[in-house]
Motif scaffolding. Structure first.
Motif, short mmCIF file in Angstrom:
data_model
loop_
_atom_site.label_atom_id
_atom_site.label_comp_id
_atom_site.label_asym_id
_atom_site.label_seq_id
_atom_site.Cartn_x
_atom_site.Cartn_y
_atom_site.Cartn_z
N THR A 1 -6.09 62.33 -15.29
CA THR A 1 -5.55 62.27 -16.65
C THR A 1 -6.18 63.29 -17.59
O THR A 1 -5.84 63.32 -18.77
N ALA A 2 -7.07 64.12 -17.06
CA ALA A 2 -7.66 65.18 -17.87
C ALA A 2 -6.72 66.37 -17.96
O ALA A 2 -7.04 67.37 -18.63
N GLN A 3 -5.60 66.31 -17.32
CA GLN A 3 -4.62 67.39 -17.31
C GLN A 3 -3.22 66.77 -17.21
O GLN A 3 -3.09 65.58 -16.95
N PRO A 4 -2.16 67.55 -17.40
CA PRO A 4 -0.81 67.01 -17.28
C PRO A 4 -0.55 66.43 -15.89
O PRO A 4 -1.12 66.87 -14.89
N VAL A 5 0.31 65.43 -15.83
CA VAL A 5 0.66 64.74 -14.60
C VAL A 5 2.16 64.88 -14.37
O VAL A 5 2.96 64.86 -15.31
N PHE A 6 2.56 65.02 -13.13
CA PHE A 6 3.98 65.08 -12.75
C PHE A 6 4.39 63.71 -12.24
O PHE A 6 3.84 63.21 -11.26
N LEU A 7 5.37 63.07 -12.90
CA LEU A 7 5.88 61.77 -12.49
C LEU A 7 7.33 61.89 -12.05
O LEU A 7 8.12 62.59 -12.68
N LEU A 8 7.66 61.16 -11.00
CA LEU A 8 9.03 61.11 -10.49
C LEU A 8 9.46 59.65 -10.39
O LEU A 8 8.74 58.83 -9.82
N ILE A 9 10.62 59.33 -10.97
CA ILE A 9 11.22 58.00 -10.81
C ILE A 9 12.63 58.24 -10.30
O ILE A 9 13.55 58.52 -11.07
N GLU A 10 12.80 58.13 -9.00
CA GLU A 10 14.05 58.51 -8.35
C GLU A 10 14.80 57.28 -7.85
O GLU A 10 14.29 56.50 -7.06
N GLY A 11 16.03 57.11 -8.34
CA GLY A 11 16.87 56.02 -7.85
C GLY A 11 16.36 54.65 -8.18
O GLY A 11 16.54 53.72 -7.39
N VAL A 12 15.74 54.50 -9.31
CA VAL A 12 15.13 53.21 -9.67
C VAL A 12 15.69 52.66 -10.97
O VAL A 12 16.16 51.52 -11.04
N LEU A 13 15.65 53.47 -12.02
CA LEU A 13 15.96 52.95 -13.35
C LEU A 13 17.41 52.50 -13.50
O LEU A 13 17.70 51.65 -14.35
N LEU A 14 18.32 53.02 -12.72
CA LEU A 14 19.72 52.61 -12.84
C LEU A 14 19.93 51.15 -12.47
O LEU A 14 20.96 50.56 -12.79
N TYR A 15 18.93 50.54 -11.83
CA TYR A 15 19.01 49.11 -11.49
C TYR A 15 18.27 48.24 -12.51
O TYR A 15 18.23 47.02 -12.36
N PHE A 16 17.68 48.86 -13.54
CA PHE A 16 16.94 48.13 -14.56
C PHE A 16 17.85 47.77 -15.73
O PHE A 16 18.87 48.42 -15.98
N GLN A 17 17.46 46.75 -16.48
CA GLN A 17 18.12 46.44 -17.74
C GLN A 17 17.75 47.52 -18.77
O GLN A 17 16.65 48.10 -18.69
N PRO A 18 18.62 47.80 -19.74
CA PRO A 18 18.33 48.85 -20.73
C PRO A 18 16.99 48.70 -21.43
O PRO A 18 16.27 49.69 -21.63
N ASP A 19 16.62 47.46 -21.80
CA ASP A 19 15.34 47.29 -22.48
C ASP A 19 14.16 47.58 -21.56
O ASP A 19 13.10 48.03 -22.01
N GLU A 20 14.34 47.35 -20.25
CA GLU A 20 13.28 47.67 -19.30
C GLU A 20 13.12 49.18 -19.16
O GLU A 20 11.99 49.68 -19.03
N VAL A 21 14.22 49.91 -19.20
CA VAL A 21 14.14 51.37 -19.13
C VAL A 21 13.44 51.91 -20.37
O VAL A 21 12.56 52.78 -20.27
N ARG A 22 13.80 51.40 -21.52
CA ARG A 22 13.15 51.85 -22.75
C ARG A 22 11.66 51.58 -22.71
O ARG A 22 10.85 52.42 -23.15
#
Length: 301
Positions: A196-217
């Motif tokens: 966390t002392a530098q930028p991090v690359f995060l990937l969330i692939e094929g997951v959020l489309l199954y979440f409720q809108p408030d969970e995505v937010r």
């Protein structure tokens, strides 16, 4: 039909702060219709039977990456791990290859994710990359630059299967558990200070489309507040008209998973937190030719 239009639109946005931006791009997920594999090893079969419909979708990108290059040579990703896993699990991928739009979408997004990540690690060669909701995907086979560190994380049941099939064999490759539907997921990743002392690359692939809108937010808000400045998040979005229509999807429909989140405008992604900035947006529609472009224009005027 929905899969042909804007199921996979990739967006990049960032968090303001320190003169740098945190970035988000996107991805999509699939079921492990698994439990219908011919004769997998008993421990794998028991793990698979405990999967939820959403967890079961992980077989869809696995098949596409392993075999899809035969249908679309120009998009082949050369996923050696996916090919090995299909053989190990004795999965017949022909039924999934019949869903050609989804195969193309997966191959297209895989190339885009690789390009985004490679560009990030070119600027931050010693940074960490994190695949949240990793399933059986192995991006580190392409992104290992000899200096960076990669963390694959998913729900405990999926990680148990992954440990059986994909034991970590490379230095700087880590595994962890993460439930994005529970607040505090960033802290539970337990990243070391050097990460966390530098930028991090995060990937969330094929997951959020199954979440409720408030969970995505909530996920986006936590990223905005917790990730170091300059961090990148890659994710996929789908058109709002696809919500509740997963039963008509040729591959996802068989899993009984349901699409629960979609958007009308890409700016909706940044509206949940003032620190977020939209950086890039990519659509799969042109890969499907003029009909894909026309369909996207109709569903996203």
């Amino acid at each position: 039909i929905i899969e042909r239009i804007t199921v996979y639109r990739w967006t990049q946005f960032g968090r303001k702060g320190g003169g740098m931006n945190n970035t988000i791009v996107g991805s999509s997920g699939h079921k492990l219709p698994g439990c219908h594999m011919p004769t997998p090893p008993p421990p794998v079969r028991r793990l698979c039977e405990a999967f939820t419909p959403v967890q079961q979708t992980l077989i869809i990108p696995l098949v596409a990456r392993a075999l899809g290059g035969g249908l679309y040579p120009g998009h082949a990703c050369g996923d050696e791990q996916a090919s090995r896993l299909l053989r190990t699990l004795e999965i017949d991928g022909q039924a999934y290859l019949a869903d050609r739009p989804t195969v193309l979408n997966v191959l297209w997004r895989t190339r885009l994710i690789r390009e985004c990540a490679q560009a990030f690690f070119a600027k931050h060669p010693k940074a960490w990359g994190i695949n949240l909701g990793c399933g059986l995907t192995d991006y580190f086979q392409w992104l290992n630059n000899g200096q960076n560190t990669w963390l694959d994380a998913d729900l405990a049941e999926v990680m148990a299967l992954r440990k059986t099939l994909l034991p970590a064999q490379m230095p700087r490759l880590r595994a962890g558990t993460a439930d994005l539907q529970q607040p505090g997921w960033w802290q539970r990743l337990r990243l070391p200070k050097r990460a966390t002392a530098q930028p991090v690359f995060l990937l969330i692939e094929g997951v959020l489309l199954y979440f409720q809108p408030d969970e995505v937010r909530a996920v986006l808000q936590e990223f905005a507040e917790a990730a170091p400045a300059g961090s990148v998040l890659v994710l996929d979005t789908m058109a709002r008209c696809a919500v509740g229509q997963a039963q008509w999807h040729a591959s996802v429909g068989r899993t009984q998973a349901q699409f629960r989140w979609g958007i009308g405008q890409m700016q909706e992604l940044t509206a949940c937190h003032p620190s977020l900035q939209l950086r890039q947006s990519h659509s799969v529609a042109p890969s499907h030719g003029w009909m894909g472009v026309a369909m996207e224009a109709m569903w996203n005027p």
